[in-house]
Design an enzyme around this catalytic site. Structure first.
Site, short mmCIF file in Angstrom:
data_model
loop_
_atom_site.label_atom_id
_atom_site.label_comp_id
_atom_site.label_asym_id
_atom_site.label_seq_id
_atom_site.Cartn_x
_atom_site.Cartn_y
_atom_site.Cartn_z
N LYS A 93 0.86 -1.20 0.00
CA LYS A 93 0.00 0.00 0.00
C LYS A 93 0.88 1.23 0.00
O LYS A 93 1.81 1.34 0.81
CB LYS A 93 -0.87 -0.01 1.27
CG LYS A 93 -1.80 1.16 1.39
CD LYS A 93 -3.17 0.84 0.81
CE LYS A 93 -4.00 2.07 0.53
NZ LYS A 93 -3.73 2.72 -0.77
N GLN A 114 7.22 3.73 4.00
CA GLN A 114 5.81 3.37 4.02
C GLN A 114 5.56 2.10 4.83
O GLN A 114 4.54 1.95 5.50
CB GLN A 114 5.32 3.19 2.57
CG GLN A 114 3.83 3.15 2.41
CD GLN A 114 3.23 4.55 2.33
OE1 GLN A 114 3.71 5.40 1.61
NE2 GLN A 114 2.16 4.79 3.07
N LYS A 117 5.41 3.15 8.41
CA LYS A 117 4.25 4.03 8.61
C LYS A 117 2.96 3.22 8.65
O LYS A 117 2.12 3.39 9.53
CB LYS A 117 4.20 5.04 7.46
CG LYS A 117 3.09 6.05 7.56
CD LYS A 117 2.98 6.88 6.30
CE LYS A 117 4.30 7.51 5.94
NZ LYS A 117 4.16 8.52 4.89
N LYS A 129 5.28 1.74 -3.10
CA LYS A 129 5.21 3.11 -3.63
C LYS A 129 5.45 3.04 -5.13
O LYS A 129 6.11 2.13 -5.61
CB LYS A 129 6.30 3.98 -2.97
CG LYS A 129 6.05 5.46 -3.07
CD LYS A 129 5.09 5.97 -2.01
CE LYS A 129 4.70 7.41 -2.26
NZ LYS A 129 3.87 7.95 -1.17
N GLY A 168 -2.85 8.30 -4.08
CA GLY A 168 -2.24 9.52 -4.59
C GLY A 168 -0.97 9.89 -3.84
O GLY A 168 -0.64 9.31 -2.81
N ASP A 169 -0.24 10.82 -4.38
CA ASP A 169 0.92 11.43 -3.73
C ASP A 169 1.16 12.73 -4.51
O ASP A 169 0.22 13.23 -5.16
CB ASP A 169 2.14 10.49 -3.78
CG ASP A 169 3.31 10.98 -2.92
OD1 ASP A 169 3.19 10.90 -1.69
OD2 ASP A 169 4.32 11.47 -3.46
N THR A 212 -4.54 13.51 5.45
CA THR A 212 -3.11 13.65 5.81
C THR A 212 -2.89 14.95 6.59
O THR A 212 -2.22 14.96 7.64
CB THR A 212 -2.22 13.59 4.57
OG1 THR A 212 -2.59 12.44 3.80
CG2 THR A 212 -0.76 13.47 4.95
N ASN A 243 -2.19 19.09 -1.49
CA ASN A 243 -3.21 18.41 -0.70
C ASN A 243 -2.90 18.41 0.80
O ASN A 243 -3.75 18.76 1.62
CB ASN A 243 -3.35 16.96 -1.22
CG ASN A 243 -4.28 16.14 -0.37
OD1 ASN A 243 -3.83 15.37 0.47
ND2 ASN A 243 -5.57 16.34 -0.52
N SER A 380 -6.86 5.77 3.91
CA SER A 380 -6.92 4.88 2.75
C SER A 380 -7.29 3.47 3.22
O SER A 380 -8.06 2.76 2.56
CB SER A 380 -5.57 4.83 2.04
OG SER A 380 -5.45 5.92 1.16
P1 NDP Z 1 0.73 17.85 -4.00
O1 NDP Z 1 1.21 17.52 -5.36
O2 NDP Z 1 -0.71 18.03 -3.76
O3 NDP Z 1 1.48 19.17 -3.47
C1 NDP Z 1 2.86 19.24 -3.37
C2 NDP Z 1 3.23 20.65 -2.93
O4 NDP Z 1 4.62 20.70 -2.65
C3 NDP Z 1 2.97 21.68 -4.01
O5 NDP Z 1 2.65 22.91 -3.42
C4 NDP Z 1 4.33 21.74 -4.72
O6 NDP Z 1 4.58 22.95 -5.41
C5 NDP Z 1 5.26 21.62 -3.54
N1 NDP Z 1 6.57 21.08 -3.97
C6 NDP Z 1 6.82 19.94 -4.68
N2 NDP Z 1 8.13 19.79 -4.92
C7 NDP Z 1 8.72 20.86 -4.35
C8 NDP Z 1 10.06 21.29 -4.24
N3 NDP Z 1 11.06 20.59 -4.81
N4 NDP Z 1 10.29 22.46 -3.56
C9 NDP Z 1 9.27 23.15 -2.99
N5 NDP Z 1 7.99 22.79 -3.07
C10 NDP Z 1 7.71 21.67 -3.74
O7 NDP Z 1 1.34 16.70 -3.04
P2 NDP Z 1 0.87 16.26 -1.60
O8 NDP Z 1 0.40 17.44 -0.83
O9 NDP Z 1 -0.01 15.08 -1.75
O10 NDP Z 1 2.25 15.71 -0.99
C11 NDP Z 1 3.15 16.56 -0.28
C12 NDP Z 1 4.07 15.70 0.56
O11 NDP Z 1 3.30 14.94 1.50
C13 NDP Z 1 4.92 14.68 -0.20
O12 NDP Z 1 6.14 14.51 0.46
C14 NDP Z 1 4.10 13.40 -0.07
O13 NDP Z 1 4.88 12.25 -0.23
C15 NDP Z 1 3.61 13.55 1.36
N6 NDP Z 1 2.43 12.77 1.71
C16 NDP Z 1 1.27 12.87 1.00
C17 NDP Z 1 0.17 12.14 1.36
C18 NDP Z 1 -1.15 12.31 0.71
O14 NDP Z 1 -2.13 11.75 1.22
N7 NDP Z 1 -1.27 13.07 -0.36
C19 NDP Z 1 0.24 11.15 2.47
C20 NDP Z 1 1.49 11.18 3.19
C21 NDP Z 1 2.54 11.94 2.79
P3 NDP Z 1 4.50 22.98 -7.02
O15 NDP Z 1 3.05 22.96 -7.35
O16 NDP Z 1 5.20 24.24 -7.40
O17 NDP Z 1 5.24 21.75 -7.52
#
Ligand code: NDP
Length: 448
Positions: A93, A114, A117, A129, A168-169, A212, A243, A380
């Site tokens: 997962k 993961q 976690k 992943k 998603g991620d 999250t 997200n 999830s």
């Molecule tokens: P999204 O794609 O929804 O958002 C990612 C955000 O981070 C955007 O604002 C993006 O900006 C920014 N970002 C990405 N890369 C960079 C970078 N190199 N420098 C600065 N900002 C950056 O992703 P999520 O919110 O889903 O995921 C964010 C984090 O949380 C990740 O590490 C993910 O693995 C983790 N996570 C997510 C979960 C989920 O349920 N979605 C669960 C657990 C962990 P821009 O649009 O400019 O790229």
């Protein structure tokens, strides 16, 4: 803390030799090993069963070509990945990430983390992943759909509701999950809970979108409470505006904090009056534009180019919610110098090892990603349960279960940190608690 245990040092050396050019994966393994030292000393049976050597080698890694046709008719090729890391306690997962930086090292570090976690959530889920170096930015809806269909055409051979359940991620939200699910259903002719984060009209769970970010705040709230503090009247900085960041901002505000800064990969906004989350949602969820647009909604706010400098904003609590290694030693020191006393991670591995050293040296509260952001995958898991039962719970029911899970995750981190002589080190507590359940299961199932 340094890695001094000879056995673990030898395993790490072998991991480095076998996986050259995988710095993120090595970083994640090293962090876990450092905190597992006291366990290894107490549990020779785990060593004898080869649990550690097996844990650092994924059960299966799939790398595949993803051809798709853009709107001009040109053929494009991306690389797809699915790493099925560990199935000791349940089906693989973990999410799918679409970002140009994706490579095997990043997918492996995420799959490795993961595993622990998912174990912490108390639900029966193994670790996995996936992703691709496809960049969704600037692509039309039709291009996103064609890419997702091509990706799933190969991935569908390797996943299933009882085998591997992606979600998603970064770069994958409800739109992409919808296209993945539609293609899976067409190819396999079955309507099953093979993906989570689905739309609410076809098997998705209420509160998954928020989970999250909300879960991060529930976990952080427990950590604050245990240390005589709370979110009330605190100034908070949240990096990212995706997200996780959006719903962390929403819940922190609901719990009485003022969020004053958010970012994207280009820069950050500072709003001393508190972030207007409706504006951020409009820019990011509806229009899919840059965060600099925020000034159109709030002309008195500031926009600064360069996302790393967000850590120079004065705050009490920092919630990094963007990406791996976004907060380094310099950023951590800037936070500490400005009076920040708590860092809790919404993103996966957002803090570099140097940053983590600063947190401990300055006595800051540190909520590690594996525990603090586990609310997404936990929900999830709840989506999988609802799909199996063919019914759906209300938002309040799911949110209540999520809260209960985050409270129990913090309790486990706290108890294990104390049991192994490192009270307040929730990183060690999370790693050990997550490890123990997986290790016992791997031992019981023999050398597989
Ligand atoms: P999204 O794609 O929804 O958002 C990612 C955000 O981070 C955007 O604002 C993006 O900006 C920014 N970002 C990405 N890369 C960079 C970078 N190199 N420098 C600065 N900002 C950056 O992703 P999520 O919110 O889903 O995921 C964010 C984090 O949380 C990740 O590490 C993910 O693995 C983790 N996570 C997510 C979960 C989920 O349920 N979605 C669960 C657990 C962990 P821009 O649009 O400019 O790229």
């Amino acid at each position: 803390m340094k890695l001094t245990n000879e056995y673990l040092l030898n395993v790490l050396k072998a991991v480095e030799k076998r996986n050259p050019n995988e710095p993120e994966f090595i970083q994640a393994v090293t962090e876990v090993f450092v905190t597992l030292q006291p366990v290894i000393e107490k549990r020779p049976d785990v060593v004898e069963a080869g649990v550690i050597e097996r844990l650092v080698e994924p059960e299966r890694q799939i790398i595949f070509r993803v051809p798709w046709v853009d709107d001009s008719g040109a053929v494009k090729v991306n690389r797809g990945f699915r790493v099925q890391f560990n199935s000791a306690i349940g089906p693989y997962k973990g999410g799918i990430r679409l970002h140009p930086s994706v490579n095997l090292s990043i997918i492996k570090f995420l799959g490795f983390e993961q595993t622990f976690k998912n174990s912490l959530t108390t639900l029966p889920m193994g670790g996995g992943k996936g992703g691709s170096d496809f960049d969704p930015k600037g692509k039309s809806d039709a291009e996103i759909m064609r890419f997702c269909q091509s990706f799933m055409t190969e991935l569908s051979r390797h996943i299933g509701a009882d085998c591997d359940v992606p979600a998603g991620d970064i770069g994958v939200g409800a739109r992409e999950v919808g296209y993945f699910f539609g293609q899976y259903k067409r190819l396999r002719n079955e309507f099953t809970g093979v993906l989570t984060g689905k739309g609410l009209t076809y098997g998705g769970s209420l509160a998954r979108k928020q989970a999250t970010g909300f879960g991060l705040c529930y976990y952080t709230n427990e950590m604050l409470k245990a240390n005589g503090k709370s979110f009330k009247d605190q100034t908070v900085v949240v990096s990212g505006s995706g997200n996780v960041a959006i719903y962390a901002c929403e819940k922190a505000t609901e719990l009485g904090a003022k969020v004053v800064a958010m970012s994207d990969s280009n820069g950050y906004v500072y709003d001393k009056d508190g972030i207007d989350l409706d504006a951020i949602k409009q820019i990011k969820e509806v229009e899919r534009k840059r965060i600099s647009e925020y000034l159109k909604y709030r002309p008195n706010a500031e926009y600064h180019e360069g996302s790393k400098n967000i850590w120079t904003v004065k705050c009490d609590i920092a919630l990094p919610c963007a990406t791996q290694n976004e907060l380094d030693g310099v950023g951590a020191k800037a936070l500490a110098d400005n009076g920040c006393y708590c860092v809790s991670e919404g993103a996966n591995m957002p803090s570099t090892p140097e940053a983590i050293e600063v947190y401990f040296a300055k006595g800051m509260l540190y909520g590690p990603a594996k525990a603090a952001n586990a609310g997404g995958v936990a929900t999830s898991g709840l989506e999988m349960t609802q799909n199996s039962m063919r019914l759906s719970w209300t938002f309040e029911e799911v949110d209540e279960k999520l809260k209960g899970i985050m409270v129990s995750i913090f309790k486990a981190c706290d108890e294990y940190s104390k049991a192994y002589g490192m009270p307040g080190n929730y990183m060690a507590g999370a790693n050990i608690a997550g490890f123990m359940k997986v290790a016992e299961s791997m031992k019981a199932q023999g050398a597989v």
